[in-house]
Design an enzyme around this catalytic site. Structure first.
Site, mmCIF file in Angstrom:
data_model
loop_
_atom_site.group_PDB
_atom_site.id
_atom_site.type_symbol
_atom_site.label_atom_id
_atom_site.label_comp_id
_atom_site.label_asym_id
_atom_site.label_seq_id
_atom_site.Cartn_x
_atom_site.Cartn_y
_atom_site.Cartn_z
ATOM 1 N N GLY A 1 4.401 28.646 21.411
ATOM 2 C CA GLY A 1 5.004 27.893 20.309
ATOM 3 C C GLY A 1 4.748 28.610 18.999
ATOM 4 C CG LEU A 2 7.885 28.444 16.103
ATOM 5 C CD1 LEU A 2 8.806 27.601 15.213
ATOM 6 C CD2 LEU A 2 8.236 29.926 15.956
ATOM 7 C CB SER A 3 2.388 30.373 13.213
ATOM 8 O OG SER A 3 1.219 30.213 12.443
ATOM 9 N N GLY A 4 1.203 27.279 13.891
ATOM 10 C CA GLY A 4 0.975 25.951 13.323
ATOM 11 C C GLY A 4 1.566 24.809 14.137
ATOM 12 N N GLY B 1 0.537 23.706 16.982
ATOM 13 C CA GLY B 1 -0.528 22.879 17.565
ATOM 14 C C GLY B 1 -1.135 23.451 18.837
ATOM 15 C CE LYS B 2 0.479 29.306 19.392
ATOM 16 N NZ LYS B 2 1.068 28.942 18.075
ATOM 17 C CB SER C 1 3.370 34.124 24.277
ATOM 18 O OG SER C 1 3.003 32.770 24.317
HETATM 19 N N1 LIG Z 1 0.629 16.060 17.489
HETATM 20 C C1 LIG Z 1 -0.040 17.127 17.058
HETATM 21 N N2 LIG Z 1 -0.476 18.047 17.940
HETATM 22 C C2 LIG Z 1 -1.147 19.137 17.511
HETATM 23 N N3 LIG Z 1 -1.423 19.416 16.227
HETATM 24 C C3 LIG Z 1 -1.016 18.524 15.311
HETATM 25 C C4 LIG Z 1 -0.296 17.362 15.674
HETATM 26 N N4 LIG Z 1 0.001 16.684 14.545
HETATM 27 C C5 LIG Z 1 -0.527 17.389 13.532
HETATM 28 N N5 LIG Z 1 -1.133 18.498 13.964
HETATM 29 C C6 LIG Z 1 -1.810 19.488 13.113
HETATM 30 O O1 LIG Z 1 -1.068 20.702 13.161
HETATM 31 C C7 LIG Z 1 -1.944 21.812 13.031
HETATM 32 C C8 LIG Z 1 -1.742 22.749 14.203
HETATM 33 O O2 LIG Z 1 -2.484 23.916 13.986
HETATM 34 P P1 LIG Z 1 -2.951 24.873 15.158
HETATM 35 O O3 LIG Z 1 -3.425 24.079 16.321
HETATM 36 O O4 LIG Z 1 -3.883 25.861 14.569
HETATM 37 O O5 LIG Z 1 -1.557 25.565 15.549
HETATM 38 P P2 LIG Z 1 -1.315 26.928 16.324
HETATM 39 O O6 LIG Z 1 -2.534 27.252 17.127
HETATM 40 O O7 LIG Z 1 -0.105 26.628 17.172
HETATM 41 O O8 LIG Z 1 -1.013 27.951 15.275
HETATM 42 C C9 LIG Z 1 -3.362 21.260 12.970
HETATM 43 O O9 LIG Z 1 -3.752 21.182 11.629
HETATM 44 C C10 LIG Z 1 -3.197 19.878 13.586
HETATM 45 O O10 LIG Z 1 -4.164 18.977 13.114
HETATM 46 MG MG LIG Z 2 -3.749 28.963 17.051
#
Ligand SMILES: Nc1ncnc2c1ncn2[C@@H]1O[C@H](COP(=O)(O)OP(=O)(O)O)[C@@H](O)[C@H]1O
Ligand SMILES: [Mg+2]
Length: 186
Positions: free
Chosen positions: A11-14, A16-17, A85
């Site tokens: 999934g995209l950056s941010g 929630g991965k 990815s």
């Molecule tokens: N339903 C959700 N699932 C996952 N993250 C969420 C959700 N709602 C809000 N968020 C927020 O979105 C952000 C996701 O960041 P992150 O997990 O670091 O993303 P990634 O690893 O994909 O870049 C976090 O700050 C998280 O608290």
């Molecule tokens: Mg991450």
């Protein structure tokens, strides 16, 4: 005896991965299962140190992650990968090489991610201060047949974690007695 599997987040950056991955990890470790997380950001500081964001370097990064995940999986570990990815072909290659593979598409619309902008990267990418930024100035190929889709703009973290655990249980990788009760986000 625990059966190994790779739980592959994309999934995209941010999107929630990392957040969902670490919650899933916590629940499973709490149940005494062997779990390892290969998080994209962390991998880039050691295993893939020095790699950039060209297509070639991205593919190399993902292939390294897939290789380690394969070693863990065949030794009965539940390997969790959490890297963007972006390319379908490389994810499918990982699936083929690893075999026991569950792909989780962490779906979230770009406008929500830009508004969330957890790491402040989207603002910079949109201004052109970061090149080759996935979803803005670099491709992201959505999975065509993911095993699980979590929609983080609509679901709570707990709901997404429960979906992932449910699929792992359905496929026989974790006991179905494991309740989808995530611990606090870390
Ligand atoms: N339903 C959700 N699932 C996952 N993250 C969420 C959700 N709602 C809000 N968020 C927020 O979105 C952000 C996701 O960041 P992150 O997990 O670091 O993303 P990634 O690893 O994909 O870049 C976090 O700050 C998280 O608290
Ligand atoms: Mg991450």
């Amino acid at each position: 005896m625990q059966k190994g599997v790779t739980l592959w987040f994309t999934g995209l950056s941010g999107s929630g991965k990392s957040t969902i991955a670490s919650n899933v990890e916590a629940v499973l470790k709490d149940q005494g299962l062997k779990v390892e997380v290969l998080d994209g950001d962390e991998v880039r500081t050691h295993l893939s140190k020095g790699l950039g964001f060209s297509k070639e370097d991205r593919d190399t990064n993902i292939r390294r992650i897939a290789y380690v995940a394969k070693l863990l999986t065949r030794n009965g570990v539940l390997a969790i990968t959490a890297a963007i990815s972006p390319y379908r072909e490389i994810r499918d290659e990982a699936r083929e090489n690893i075999g026991d593979f569950v792909e989780v598409f962490v779906k979230c619309p770009l406008n929500t991610l830009v508004a969330r902008d957890v790491k402040g990267l989207y603002e910079k990418a949109i201004k052109g201060e970061i090149a080759n930024f996935t979803g803005v100035s670099d491709p992201y190929e959505e999975p065509l047949n993911p095993d699980v889709v979590v929609e983080t703009d609509k679901e709570s973290i707990e709901e997404s974690v429960a979906k992932v655990l449910g699929t792992l249980a359905e496929r026989g990788y974790i006991p179905s007695s494991i309740v989808s009760q995530p611990v606090e986000a870390r």
